[in-house]
Design an enzyme around this catalytic site. Structure first.
Site, PDB file in Angstrom:
ATOM      1  CE1 TYR A   1     -15.677-101.726   6.591  1.00 19.16           C
ATOM      2  CE2 TYR A   1     -16.043 -99.701   5.353  1.00 19.16           C
ATOM      3  CZ  TYR A   1     -15.231-100.752   5.721  1.00 19.16           C
ATOM      4  OH  TYR A   1     -13.966-100.818   5.219  1.00 19.16           O
TER       5      TYR A   1
ATOM      6  CE1 TYR B   1     -10.228 -98.118   5.212  1.00 17.78           C
ATOM      7  CE2 TYR B   1     -10.045 -96.187   3.794  1.00 17.78           C
ATOM      8  CZ  TYR B   1     -10.608 -97.419   4.073  1.00 17.78           C
ATOM      9  OH  TYR B   1     -11.537 -97.965   3.217  1.00 17.78           O
TER      10      TYR B   1
ATOM     11  CG  ASP C   1      -3.496 -93.408   0.535  1.00 20.21           C
ATOM     12  OD1 ASP C   1      -4.113 -92.521  -0.094  1.00 20.21           O
ATOM     13  OD2 ASP C   1      -4.054 -94.409   1.019  1.00 20.21           O
TER      14      ASP C   1
ATOM     15  CE  LYS D   1     -12.175 -91.036   0.753  1.00 16.16           C
ATOM     16  NZ  LYS D   1     -11.184 -92.012   1.227  1.00 16.16           N
TER      17      LYS D   1
HETATM   18  C1  PLP Z   1     -10.850 -93.405   0.975  1.00 11.65           C
HETATM   19  C2  PLP Z   1      -9.418 -93.765   1.031  1.00 11.65           C
HETATM   20  C3  PLP Z   1      -8.919 -94.867   0.318  1.00 11.65           C
HETATM   21  C4  PLP Z   1      -9.810 -95.790  -0.481  1.00 11.65           C
HETATM   22  O1  PLP Z   1     -10.409 -95.151  -1.571  1.00 11.65           O
HETATM   23  P1  PLP Z   1     -11.733 -95.809  -2.243  1.00 11.65           P
HETATM   24  O2  PLP Z   1     -12.001 -94.931  -3.421  1.00 11.65           O
HETATM   25  O3  PLP Z   1     -12.790 -95.756  -1.196  1.00 11.65           O
HETATM   26  O4  PLP Z   1     -11.377 -97.194  -2.631  1.00 11.65           O
HETATM   27  C5  PLP Z   1      -7.560 -95.120   0.396  1.00 11.65           C
HETATM   28  N1  PLP Z   1      -6.736 -94.343   1.114  1.00 11.65           N
HETATM   29  C6  PLP Z   1      -7.178 -93.265   1.808  1.00 11.65           C
HETATM   30  C7  PLP Z   1      -6.206 -92.430   2.566  1.00 11.65           C
HETATM   31  C8  PLP Z   1      -8.540 -92.957   1.802  1.00 11.65           C
HETATM   32  O5  PLP Z   1      -8.981 -91.919   2.520  1.00 11.65           O
END
Ligand code: PLP
Length: 427
Positions: free
Chosen positions: A21, A149, A248, A277
């Site tokens: 970004y 997100y 997620d 992550k």
């Molecule tokens: C960071 C994140 C993503 C994206 O993961 P990347 O490895 O950066 O593509 C998706 N969902 C959540 C909740 C996140 O915190």
């Protein structure tokens, strides 16, 4: 060739290298790191900074960990990568076994993806293919909540917050998803939210394929902590309308919010789970999508008969080996006690900031601490102030927050809180 001095490296970086970004014509300043160990980043000027971010919520065990290093070296000596089409290997098999074991009941099948955003794309495909396979090709929309997100790729962007999100300029090319209100905090009107959520789902059930949310804590969409009861409502709504429920847990997985998965706090199991992550302890990019037998059977009955995804670096053995070692470390150490200890330090250090001018909220959950201001943070000023206090932070929007490594000592956490206090003064 670029001379090896730090100034020349930074000059080239500024002119040629994109950071997340950022602008190429007016780049924000970046700092040069030369190595990292434990919770500390060693900077090119010789100074050390305590990393309050765990490198975007990933490096749970800190840097340069002997166990993780050894796992990586050992696997590199055997094979760094082989294609996953038609071939398989022990690190991927063992990692899948472990993920099935530690995840909520019913999640049995594992797709290894190469980043969080890709895992969200795969989860969305699972949902859509499942509906096709069970006779509902007309069900193509996802129900989600505002403030979310889920990543930067187009499918993931379509379920990010439509207004405050970073992607509002792409609205015209994104799949038109359905947004419910943001789930409320425990002290707000949970019953009112639940009623509206149920009504919205019922009204659109004929076109809905699934529900996707970050359970308990919305991360990059605003660090919002909500009532676990909302997850039970989502489970009921999904069951009532035959929707696939996707959690997620890319940010929340592996103990960050105080339970191993955030979903565990509500006693709710999703149909599809994304993790990423912290999966490799912050060493390599790897994510996974787990799904139930019912979802796997449903999507396998769609017209192609197969899940339509398969990245080049799927199931990378190095990443799988280090992920297994990271899960071993979590199991061997008392992660729950570490997270509770970090939480106590964050509460003690951040709560006093609540009454400062310009601060509108302080909140913590597990090893997450957030100070919310009444204005957008001046990121450069705030970062400079924290760095002067010996701490690396990366604020966004109106928030200065920390997600420290679980190995942070009480002194590290106290230092992080002091630095956040300094940052809040100048931000
Ligand atoms: C960071 C994140 C993503 C994206 O993961 P990347 O490895 O950066 O593509 C998706 N969902 C959540 C909740 C996140 O915190």
């Amino acid at each position: 060739m670029i001379p090896a001095d730090h100034g020349s490296l930074l000059d080239f970086d500024r002119d040629h290298v994109w950071h997340p970004y950022t602008s190429m014509t007016d780049p924000a300043p970046v700092r040069l790191v030369t190595s990292a160990s434990g919770v500390r980043l060693r900077m090119a000027d010789g100074s050390e900074l305590v990393d309050a971010m765990s490198s975007w919520w990933a490096a749970l065990h800190g840097y340069n960990h002997p166990t993780l290093n050894a796992a990586l070296v050992e696997q590199a000596g055997r094979m760094s990568h082989v294609m996953f089409g038609g071939l398989t290997h022990e690190p991927a098999i063992r990692l899948a076994e472990r993920l099935v074991e530690v995840s909520p009941a019913g999640l049995e099948h594992v797709f290894l993806a190469d980043s969080g955003s890709v895992s969200v794309e795969v989860a969305i495909k699972m949902v859509l293919q499942h509906q096709r396979g069970t006779g509902h090709p007309e069900r193509t929309r996802l129900l989600t909540v505002r403030g979310g997100y889920h990543g930067d790729t187009f499918g993931a962007m379509s379920v990010c917050d439509p207004v405050g999100g970073m992607h509002s300029m792409f609205t015209d090319v994104l799949a038109p998803q359905l947004f419910a209100e943001r789930p409320p905090s425990a002290y707000d009107d949970v019953a009112g939210w639940a009623e509206a959520f149920r009504a919205l789902a019922a009204q659109h059930a004929h076109e809905l394929a699934g529900i996707i949310v970050e359970p308990l804590l919305q991360g990059a969409g605003g660090m919002h902590i909500y009532d676990p009861a909302c997850l039970r409502v989502m489970r009921e709504v999904a069951d009532e309308h035959a929707l696939v429920l996707v959690f997620d847990e890319i940010a929340t997985g592996f103990g960050r919010t105080g339970t191993f998965f955030a979903a565990d706090a509500a006693g709710v199991a999703p149909d599809v789970l994304c993790v990423g992550k912290a999966l490799t302890g912050g060493y390599l990019t790897l994510a996974a999508v787990l799904c139930t037998g019912a979802v796997a059977r449903g999507l396998s009955a769609s017209e192609t008969g197969v899940l339509m995804h398969g990245p080049t670096f799927m199931g990378n053995p190095l990443a799988c080996a280090v992920a297994l070692a990271s899960l071993d470390l979590l199991e061997a150490g008392d992660w729950a006690a570490s997270v509770a200890r970090v939480n106590a330090g964050l509460v003690a250090g951040l709560e006093p900031l609540r009454h400062r001018a310009g601060v509108i909220d302080v909140r913590t959950i597990g090893a997450v601490g957030v100070v919310q201001l009444d204005h957008a943070v001046d990121v450069v000023a705030a970062t400079d102030a924290a760095v002067a206090a010996g701490v690396w932070i990366r604020p966004f929007r109106d928030q200065i927050y920390t997600m420290p490594p679980y190995i942070s000592t009480d002194d590290d956490v106290a230092l992080i809180c002091r630095a956040i206090g300094r940052a809040a003064e100048v931000a």
